[in-house]
Design a protein around this motif. Structure first.
Motif, PDB file in Angstrom:
ATOM      1  N   ILE A 328       0.844  -1.199   0.000  1.00  0.00           N
ATOM      2  CA  ILE A 328       0.000   0.000   0.000  1.00  0.00           C
ATOM      3  C   ILE A 328       0.879   1.249   0.000  1.00  0.00           C
ATOM      4  O   ILE A 328       0.667   2.172  -0.793  1.00  0.00           O
ATOM      5  N   ARG A 329       1.877   1.278   0.875  1.00  0.00           N
ATOM      6  CA  ARG A 329       2.754   2.438   0.991  1.00  0.00           C
ATOM      7  C   ARG A 329       3.495   2.704  -0.322  1.00  0.00           C
ATOM      8  O   ARG A 329       3.718   3.870  -0.693  1.00  0.00           O
ATOM      9  N   ALA A 330       3.862   1.634  -1.030  1.00  0.00           N
ATOM     10  CA  ALA A 330       4.629   1.786  -2.264  1.00  0.00           C
ATOM     11  C   ALA A 330       3.784   2.290  -3.425  1.00  0.00           C
ATOM     12  O   ALA A 330       4.332   2.715  -4.444  1.00  0.00           O
ATOM     13  N   ASN A 331       2.463   2.248  -3.297  1.00  0.00           N
ATOM     14  CA  ASN A 331       1.594   2.604  -4.413  1.00  0.00           C
ATOM     15  C   ASN A 331       0.785   3.866  -4.173  1.00  0.00           C
ATOM     16  O   ASN A 331      -0.213   4.107  -4.865  1.00  0.00           O
ATOM     17  N   VAL A 332       1.183   4.667  -3.194  1.00  0.00           N
ATOM     18  CA  VAL A 332       0.525   5.946  -2.940  1.00  0.00           C
ATOM     19  C   VAL A 332       1.581   7.040  -2.876  1.00  0.00           C
ATOM     20  O   VAL A 332       2.786   6.765  -2.848  1.00  0.00           O
ATOM     21  N   GLY A 333       1.137   8.280  -2.865  1.00  0.00           N
ATOM     22  CA  GLY A 333       2.069   9.407  -2.841  1.00  0.00           C
ATOM     23  C   GLY A 333       2.781   9.571  -1.512  1.00  0.00           C
ATOM     24  O   GLY A 333       2.311   9.086  -0.468  1.00  0.00           O
ATOM     25  N   ASN A 334       3.911  10.268  -1.552  1.00  0.00           N
ATOM     26  CA  ASN A 334       4.693  10.478  -0.329  1.00  0.00           C
ATOM     27  C   ASN A 334       3.941  11.321   0.700  1.00  0.00           C
ATOM     28  O   ASN A 334       4.163  11.191   1.905  1.00  0.00           O
ATOM     29  N   GLU A 335       3.062  12.207   0.224  1.00  0.00           N
ATOM     30  CA  GLU A 335       2.321  13.064   1.145  1.00  0.00           C
ATOM     31  C   GLU A 335       1.047  12.401   1.663  1.00  0.00           C
ATOM     32  O   GLU A 335       0.398  12.941   2.558  1.00  0.00           O
ATOM     33  N   ASP A 336       0.692  11.255   1.100  1.00  0.00           N
ATOM     34  CA  ASP A 336      -0.514  10.551   1.543  1.00  0.00           C
ATOM     35  C   ASP A 336      -0.239   9.791   2.835  1.00  0.00           C
ATOM     36  O   ASP A 336       0.891   9.356   3.095  1.00  0.00           O
ATOM     37  N   THR A 337      -1.263   9.633   3.645  1.00  0.00           N
ATOM     38  CA  THR A 337      -1.141   8.923   4.924  1.00  0.00           C
ATOM     39  C   THR A 337      -1.767   7.544   4.802  1.00  0.00           C
ATOM     40  O   THR A 337      -2.925   7.403   4.394  1.00  0.00           O
ATOM     41  N   VAL A 338      -0.993   6.522   5.151  1.00  0.00           N
ATOM     42  CA  VAL A 338      -1.493   5.149   5.215  1.00  0.00           C
ATOM     43  C   VAL A 338      -1.442   4.725   6.673  1.00  0.00           C
ATOM     44  O   VAL A 338      -0.385   4.774   7.300  1.00  0.00           O
ATOM     45  N   ALA A 339      -2.560   4.321   7.229  1.00  0.00           N
ATOM     46  CA  ALA A 339      -2.630   3.943   8.647  1.00  0.00           C
ATOM     47  C   ALA A 339      -3.247   2.565   8.784  1.00  0.00           C
ATOM     48  O   ALA A 339      -4.072   2.152   7.968  1.00  0.00           O
ATOM     49  N   ARG A 340      -2.814   1.869   9.823  1.00  0.00           N
ATOM     50  CA  ARG A 340      -3.472   0.616  10.202  1.00  0.00           C
ATOM     51  C   ARG A 340      -4.230   0.898  11.493  1.00  0.00           C
ATOM     52  O   ARG A 340      -3.633   1.310  12.488  1.00  0.00           O
ATOM     53  N   ILE A 341      -5.529   0.646  11.475  1.00  0.00           N
ATOM     54  CA  ILE A 341      -6.347   1.010  12.635  1.00  0.00           C
ATOM     55  C   ILE A 341      -6.789  -0.209  13.425  1.00  0.00           C
ATOM     56  O   ILE A 341      -7.561  -0.094  14.360  1.00  0.00           O
TER      57      ILE A 341
END
Length: 695
Positions: A328-341
């Motif tokens: 997921i992290r590798a396929n989104v922008g650097n400024e986007d937030t990826v969280a596991r909730i």
């Protein structure tokens, strides 16, 4: 002129005192530099006293080493004044070298002030002798002594500034510098002494009323060395304590930083957690309101994760989550937030221009997550369901956005189409209904709301009844009878399927034991297993314990698993099914023909029967594609020496066709609907061999 002489021992002592005093001064410069606020002022005062005392002591011991053929003494007040001059000049020197910088102008100015001050201390000390007539000085030697004092002061200031920082080997440099500084100070003193001339007939006015010199040298040396040693010891101890304190402070800072990181990040995937997500979501809302921009909030849930976790263990499940997080992290922008909730749920916060941008991101993530994942030599497959909300438009607060994204995700999971869905207002009611069902399902078993209905299985074509399939029903106090298709997916999602499945197996075996005791010893009972149940670590022991508890032979129990469940991880399925078969339990492949089976693997499954899906039976007619498919399935099952069961039989034509092509047993509403245990036994008792049991 009176002839003078020197005590060699006291001359050496004066040199040693000068070196020791210089080393102490260098140490004090380093200590003052590292100290802070009031601590620095205290160290400046203590350092000035120790350094001044050391320089004065060197001078005074040198004076005591000097002797004339007349009695000598020293006026106490004038001697004390010379000590104060030494302390004052030392304070100025330490203050100067502890500045942030020491330009050449300041260095020269400091030397021009400090040099005459030291010379002034020397000649004030000489004046304490109160000679009559007064001491006469050689002009050139006097000037030379002052020049030496200025140069010594300048050198001392520069050296002290350069060596003021503490390090592992700085003490060696300070010791060498102290020797040089000590020699310079001693050189100035004895040059000044050489400039002094005492006329014949001179007398010392302080000889009888001044300080007695017989014991003074020893006292001054001992006291000075004690003060300097104490100062160095305290300084070294303080440096060590400060060093340990610094280490402790650094360790605490690192620990606080780590605790802060852990408080804001998931420990497994290193992604932001719910706390940090909420902070960034609030920030994005403020930015969007200010700049009139847009962002998308995507709620991702993994499909099939629980089965992986149960079959391969929590370690493999954790490794799977880490891999998914990286994808997921590798396929989104650097400024986007990826969280596991939590669990297998992720949230993506991404800035977009148009809704199509969010759809494109969702499709990219689905493709990336859907690629095979290799863990511990196993090839694992999971998919994702994604719910998307847009801001502004789909909610005004964090809570609304998260709730609506969750609702959209559930809609995407239920639709089973593209795998992602944009939020629509109508989804809220569905989401609230699902949450309500999940809450009430947790207590349904304890309240006695769960029941089993039994659908008879008939020996083709006309019976008799050979057993039953146990089907779960939920008798809700307000909603009435709820069918499994409505609540089983929610039970699987929440993990409630495991305790519910244990209850179903136990109740079905209990009922079959009762029917055996009531005169039907050959009946069998079929129980469906969900994918989560089938992958649970305790399945084998659960089945063995349940059969033993109700004294039911394994051959009377049939466990039904779907074709897709059996094929999700073939090697693990083979191992589990083989253990069940070795136990004597029958295995049925349910809904056969609807999955994507490989015949290479199918022939290895230790199954005892195939169950034709009712979707093929419903549209069955001679000459149709469904008829050809059913005929092929029957032929395949017979080739593999498996019994064939057809479900969904609703017409006489279907029954006749299925019987003719070789089905062993039949189920369907025409033959008998699912019914409670009491009605089931009453229906069979009325006409146990009929071709059509009462509905």
């Amino acid at each position: 002129m009176l002839a003078s002489s020197y005590n060699p021992l006291l001359v050496v002592c004066s040199l040693l005192v000068a070196i020791f005093a210089s080393y102490t001064a260098l140490g004090m410069a380093g200590r003052i530099t590292t100290a802070r606020d009031s601590g620095a002022r205290w160290w400046l005062f203590a350092g000035a006293c120790a350094m001044g005392l050391g320089i004065w002591s060197m001078h005074f011991v040198g004076m005591l080493a000097f002797s004339l053929p007349i009695p000598l003494g020293y006026d106490p007040l004038i001697t004390l004044l010379s000590l104060l001059i030494a302390i004052a000049s030392s304070a100025f020197a330490l203050w100067l070298v502890c500045r942030q910088t020491l330009p050449w102008t300041h260095l020269v100015g400091g030397a021009l002030l400090m040099g005459p001050a030291i010379a002034g201390m020397h000649y004030t000390g000489m004046a304490a002798m109160r000679m009559s007539p007064g001491i006469q000085y050689d002009a050139w030697l006097f000037a030379l002594s002052v020049a030496i004092a200025i140069m010594a002061a300048g050198a001392a200031l520069w050296i002290a500034f350069q060596l003021r920082k503490d390090s592992s080997h700085v003490w060696r440099k300070r010791l060498g510098a102290a020797v040089v500084m000590g020699l310079a100070i001693v050189g100035m003193h004895y040059t000044g002494m050489s400039a002094a001339q005492f006329p014949l007939g001179s007398i010392c006015g302080a000889a009888h009323h001044g300080v007695n010199t017989n014991w003074l040298a020893v006292v001054v040396i001992v006291v000075t060395l004690a003060v300097l040693a104490a100062t160095l010891t305290v300084s070294a101890f303080d440096v060590r304590m400060e060093s340990r304190t610094a280490v402790l402070v650094s360790s605490l800072a690192e620990a606080n930083e780590e605790l802060t990181y852990l408080a804001l990040h998931d420990s497994q995937t290193k992604l932001p957690n719910r706390v940090l997500l909420h902070d960034r979501l609030e920030h994005e809302i403020l930015i969007a309101d200010r700049d009139k921009s847009r962002f998308a909030l995507m709620f991702l849930d993994l499909d099939g994760f629980k089965a992986v976790n149960d079959v391969f263990g929590h370690r493999s499940g954790d490794m799977l989550l880490v891999e998914v997080a990286q994808r997921i992290r590798a396929n989104v922008g650097n400024e986007d937030t990826v969280a596991r909730i939590g669990g297998d749920e992720f949230v993506l916060l991404a800035r977009i221009e148009e809704p199509t941008d969010a759809a494109r991101i969702a499709e990219t993530l689905m493709k990336a997550i859907g690629e095979p994942i290799f863990i511990a030599k196993h090839e694992l497959h999971v998919t994702s369901s994604i719910g998307i909300v847009l801001y502004p438009g789909d909610g005004a607060t964090q809570q609304e956005l998260m709730t609506n994204a969750d609702a959209a995700m559930y809609h995407a999971k239920a639709s089973g189409q593209k795998g992602y869905a944009f939020f629509e207002t109508s989804m809220n009611s569905d989401a609230h209904e699902q949450m309500q069902i999940a809450r009430e399902l947790r207590v349904a078993s304890a309240r006695g709301e769960l029941t089993l209905h039994y659908q008879p299985k008939f020996d083709a074509p006309n019976g008799p009844v050979i057993g039953a399939e146990a089907l779960l029903r939920w008798s809700h106090p307000t909603l009435g009878m709820i069918l499994p298709g409505h609540f089983i997916p929610i039970a699987e999602k929440t993990g409630l399927i495991v305790p519910i499945g244990e209850w179903v197996l136990d109740e079905a075996c209990r009922q079959m034991r009762a029917w055996h005791d009531a005169g039907h010893p050959q009946w069998t009972i079929a129980v469906n297993l969900s994918a989560v149940q089938f992958g649970h670590d305790g399945l084998i022991e659960l089945v063995r314990g349940t059969l033993a508890r109700h004294a039911l032979a394994p051959r009377f129990l049939t466990l039904e698993i779907t074709e897709s469940t059996a094929m999700s991880d073939v090697e693990a399925s083979l191992a589990t099914l083989q253990q069940l078969k070795d136990m004597g339990v029958n295995i049925s492949i349910d809904d056969f023909g609807t999955g994507y089976s490989s015949l290479l693997y199918l022939k290895r499954l230790p199954a005892t029967e195939l169950k034709i899906d009712k979707g093929f039976v419903r549209d069955l007619a001679i000459g149709t594609e469904d008829a050809a498919i059913v005929s092929a399935i029957v032929a395949l099952g017979q080739t593999l020496n498996l019994k064939i069961v057809a479900e969904g039989v609703e017409t006489a034509a279907q029954k006749a066709f299925l019987t003719r092509i070789g089905c062993d047993s039949l189920q369907g509403f025409m033959l008998g609907e699912p019914m409670p245990a009491k009605e089931f036994i009453e229906a069979v008792a009325q006409d146990p061999a009929s071709t059509e049991a009462p509905k």
